[in-house]
Design a protein around this motif. Structure first.
Motif, PDB file in Angstrom:
ATOM      1  N   ARG A   1      13.792   5.097   4.392  1.00 22.92           N
ATOM      2  CA  ARG A   1      13.253   5.100   3.024  1.00 22.92           C
ATOM      3  C   ARG A   1      12.097   4.115   2.869  1.00 22.92           C
ATOM      4  O   ARG A   1      11.103   4.394   2.197  1.00 22.92           O
ATOM      5  CB  ARG A   1      14.360   4.749   2.033  1.00 22.92           C
ATOM      6  N   ASP A   2      12.214   2.950   3.501  1.00 24.06           N
ATOM      7  CA  ASP A   2      11.189   1.917   3.380  1.00 24.06           C
ATOM      8  C   ASP A   2      10.261   1.858   4.585  1.00 24.06           C
ATOM      9  O   ASP A   2       9.543   0.860   4.773  1.00 24.06           O
ATOM     10  CB  ASP A   2      11.856   0.540   3.200  1.00 24.06           C
ATOM     11  N   PHE A   3      10.260   2.903   5.410  1.00 23.81           N
ATOM     12  CA  PHE A   3       9.472   2.860   6.642  1.00 23.81           C
ATOM     13  C   PHE A   3       7.974   2.696   6.406  1.00 23.81           C
ATOM     14  O   PHE A   3       7.316   1.964   7.160  1.00 23.81           O
ATOM     15  CB  PHE A   3       9.725   4.117   7.477  1.00 23.81           C
ATOM     16  N   PRO A   4       7.375   3.341   5.365  1.00 26.34           N
ATOM     17  CA  PRO A   4       5.942   3.114   5.132  1.00 26.34           C
ATOM     18  C   PRO A   4       5.616   1.644   4.912  1.00 26.34           C
ATOM     19  O   PRO A   4       4.622   1.137   5.446  1.00 26.34           O
ATOM     20  CB  PRO A   4       5.659   3.953   3.873  1.00 26.34           C
ATOM     21  N   ASN A   5       6.442   0.947   4.143  1.00 24.04           N
ATOM     22  CA  ASN A   5       6.212  -0.486   3.916  1.00 24.04           C
ATOM     23  C   ASN A   5       6.467  -1.293   5.188  1.00 24.04           C
ATOM     24  O   ASN A   5       5.745  -2.249   5.488  1.00 24.04           O
ATOM     25  CB  ASN A   5       7.120  -1.000   2.799  1.00 24.04           C
ATOM     26  N   LEU A   6       7.497  -0.889   5.940  1.00 20.51           N
ATOM     27  CA  LEU A   6       7.805  -1.571   7.194  1.00 20.51           C
ATOM     28  C   LEU A   6       6.660  -1.433   8.188  1.00 20.51           C
ATOM     29  O   LEU A   6       6.317  -2.397   8.893  1.00 20.51           O
ATOM     30  CB  LEU A   6       9.092  -1.003   7.792  1.00 20.51           C
ATOM     31  N   LEU A   7       6.045  -0.261   8.234  1.00 17.67           N
ATOM     32  CA  LEU A   7       4.935  -0.033   9.157  1.00 17.67           C
ATOM     33  C   LEU A   7       3.753  -0.938   8.806  1.00 17.67           C
ATOM     34  O   LEU A   7       3.107  -1.500   9.702  1.00 17.67           O
ATOM     35  CB  LEU A   7       4.505   1.437   9.102  1.00 17.67           C
ATOM     36  N   LYS A   8       3.491  -1.099   7.529  1.00 16.27           N
ATOM     37  CA  LYS A   8       2.410  -1.995   7.096  1.00 16.27           C
ATOM     38  C   LYS A   8       2.729  -3.445   7.467  1.00 16.27           C
ATOM     39  O   LYS A   8       1.841  -4.193   7.910  1.00 16.27           O
ATOM     40  CB  LYS A   8       2.192  -1.884   5.591  1.00 16.27           C
TER      41      LYS A   8
END
Length: 215
Positions: free
Chosen positions: A70-77
């Motif tokens: 769910r939070d992968f986009p933020n984790l990638l950043k």
């Protein structure tokens, strides 16, 4: 222009990541049901307490993957900023992933050399041939160095976002014991591309430091 291209690409990847994450959440549900059902059947006839312990472990595992996806986009950043920050720390100069700033630094470095070439551009005096050749070679080397740094920073950042974005599609397989190896390989890929990003930023930072000290 390169900044705009990079921003457009990262924005497109990020927006698609949310779509991929939504689809991956559905896959997590399916694989979690299969994984839990197979484990329950495998524990059939055992002490109920062991089934309860197994269920708790499974629920914690599924919850972890749900939040991760769910939070992968933020984790990638966060990961990108970490690898870039590490590279800048090692290189000693802050460059981020701004190709245009690298170009500006290169122009600042190359302009005095170009002016010097103009000032001694006449080949009527044989004694001026050597200075012309020397400044010309310096200009070519400087231009090639700046171009290389810009291309490497740009391409490595694109590679990180591309491979990182694709990684989210493999994360759901971590909930099922039979496909956990896919997630392990995904972590290796992310670590590898992150390391390349750090090395690229470090070398670019060192190169820019050298350019600024020479300019």
């Amino acid at each position: 222009m390169l900044n705009e291209m990079l921003d457009d690409f990262t924005s497109a990847i990020t927006s698609n990541l949310y779509t991929f994450s939504t689809g991956a959440m559905g896959l997590v549900g399916v694989l979690a049901l299969i994984d839990y059902g197979l484990d329950v059947m495998g524990h059939a006839g055992e002490n109920p307490m062991s089934i309860v312990k197994m269920s708790v472990r499974k629920i914690l595992k599924y919850t972890f993957y749900i939040f991760l996806i769910r939070d992968f986009p933020n984790l990638l950043k966060i990961l990108k900023d970490f690898f870039i920050g590490l590279g800048e720390e090692l290189g000693g100069t802050s460059i981020g992933t701004d190709p245009d700033s690298v170009i500006d630094t290169g122009v600042e470095f190359l302009s005095p050399i170009a002016e010097s070439i103009k000032e001694i551009s006449s080949f009527k005096d044989v004694g001026l041939i050597a200075p012309n050749l020397l400044y010309g070679i310096l200009w070519v080397i400087g231009f090639a160095l700046v171009a290389y740094i810009v291309v490497q920073v740009f391409m490595t950042t694109v590679e990180f976002y591309l491979l990182g974005g694709l990684s989210v599609m493999f994360l759901p397989f971590g909930v099922y014991s039979g496909t956990e190896s896919l997630v392990q390989n995904t972590i290796k890929v992310l670590t590898g591309v992150g390391t390349r990003l750090t090395v690229t930023v470090t070398l670019a930072s060192l190169g820019i430091s050298r350019i600024k000290s020479t300019a």
